[in-house]
Design a protein around this motif. Sequence first.
Motif, PDB file in Angstrom:
ATOM      1  N   ARG A  48      14.732  13.453  -3.204  1.00 21.23           N
ATOM      2  CA  ARG A  48      14.653  11.922  -2.344  1.00 21.23           C
ATOM      3  C   ARG A  48      14.603  10.998  -3.204  1.00 21.23           C
ATOM      4  NH1 ARG A  48      12.509  16.265   0.555  1.00 21.23           N
ATOM      5  NH2 ARG A  48      12.912  16.427   2.722  1.00 21.23           N
ATOM      6  N   GLY A  49      14.381  11.044  -4.582  1.00 23.73           N
ATOM      7  CA  GLY A  49      14.212  10.048  -5.551  1.00 23.73           C
ATOM      8  C   GLY A  49      12.803   9.612  -5.427  1.00 23.73           C
ATOM      9  N   LEU A  50      11.912  10.190  -4.977  1.00 20.61           N
ATOM     10  CA  LEU A  50      10.502   9.875  -4.890  1.00 20.61           C
ATOM     11  C   LEU A  50       9.445  10.286  -5.916  1.00 20.61           C
ATOM     12  CD1 LEU A  50      10.258  10.554  -1.075  1.00 20.61           C
ATOM     13  CD2 LEU A  50      10.494   8.382  -2.076  1.00 20.61           C
ATOM     14  N   THR A  51       9.737  10.631  -7.062  1.00 18.74           N
ATOM     15  CA  THR A  51       9.140  10.999  -8.156  1.00 18.74           C
ATOM     16  C   THR A  51       8.283   9.861  -8.918  1.00 18.74           C
ATOM     17  OG1 THR A  51      10.665  11.191  -9.848  1.00 18.74           O
ATOM     18  CG2 THR A  51      10.183  13.300  -8.534  1.00 18.74           C
ATOM     19  N   ASP A  52       8.615   8.710  -8.685  1.00 16.60           N
ATOM     20  CA  ASP A  52       7.786   7.499  -9.103  1.00 16.60           C
ATOM     21  C   ASP A  52       6.758   7.250  -8.262  1.00 16.60           C
ATOM     22  OD1 ASP A  52       7.044   5.387 -10.690  1.00 16.60           O
ATOM     23  OD2 ASP A  52       8.715   4.143 -10.085  1.00 16.60           O
ATOM     24  N   VAL A  53       5.623   7.422  -8.491  1.00 14.15           N
ATOM     25  CA  VAL A  53       4.463   7.486  -7.772  1.00 14.15           C
ATOM     26  C   VAL A  53       3.377   6.699  -8.357  1.00 14.15           C
ATOM     27  CG1 VAL A  53       5.018   9.814  -6.556  1.00 14.15           C
ATOM     28  CG2 VAL A  53       3.466   9.826  -8.467  1.00 14.15           C
ATOM     29  N   ASP A  54       2.321   6.106  -7.517  1.00 15.63           N
ATOM     30  CA  ASP A  54       1.254   5.333  -7.889  1.00 15.63           C
ATOM     31  C   ASP A  54      -0.152   6.463  -7.807  1.00 15.63           C
ATOM     32  OD1 ASP A  54       2.136   2.735  -8.355  1.00 15.63           O
ATOM     33  OD2 ASP A  54       2.904   3.033  -6.287  1.00 15.63           O
ATOM     34  N   GLY A  55       0.041   7.378  -7.602  1.00 14.64           N
ATOM     35  CA  GLY A  55      -1.002   8.260  -7.448  1.00 14.64           C
ATOM     36  C   GLY A  55      -1.010   9.487  -6.639  1.00 14.64           C
ATOM     37  N   MET A  56      -2.001  10.384  -6.558  1.00 16.19           N
ATOM     38  CA  MET A  56      -1.888  11.730  -5.873  1.00 16.19           C
ATOM     39  C   MET A  56      -3.014  12.048  -5.109  1.00 16.19           C
ATOM     40  SD  MET A  56      -0.619  15.492  -7.174  1.00 16.19           S
ATOM     41  CE  MET A  56       0.815  14.995  -7.897  1.00 16.19           C
TER      42      MET A  56
END
Length: 170
Positions: A48-56
């Motif tokens: 989905r192209g969602l691997t650029d994250v700000d946290g987990m």
Amino acid sequence: MNGTLTIIGCRAGSPGRNGPASGYVVEADGKRVVIDCGPGVLAGLASRGLTDVDGMIISHQHADHSADVAPFGYHRSFPKILPPVPLYGPTGIEAYLDTLDDVHGIPTIPEMATPIATQFPIHEVEPGSPSNWPACAWTLCWPSTRCRASRSGCRSSAWSTPPTPDSPTN
């Protein structure tokens, strides 16, 4: 506050033919946060192209909520090393994730020797106490009850109407 919730997977125990185990993406205030990272979630995020994250956020120490944290650390370490992002979880999450690093780290490749600790600085939150998320205007709160399928997880102030203890859960 406006936000979006993307369900990457919600199958208890393990991934199935219809998708990954527990994994969700919340986008609000211009930030993207992964909540839980069970088996198959990394592939779901990547597709989905969602691997650029700000946290987990990891809700609790079960494999169906955390097994893809180490592979996600690899993903963030190779071929290009990305800046670390914070990981929040309940008391005990750091020791649990250190164990996963010990098992899944690649000691011959320094960038991948501890993929979780290197890519996700860990912040433990005491059950029942709120914790401000510095990356965005959210407050996290873990319930003080023992882990049961209908009562485990965390609450975020990212929504105008926060869930109640009786809200349906997966």
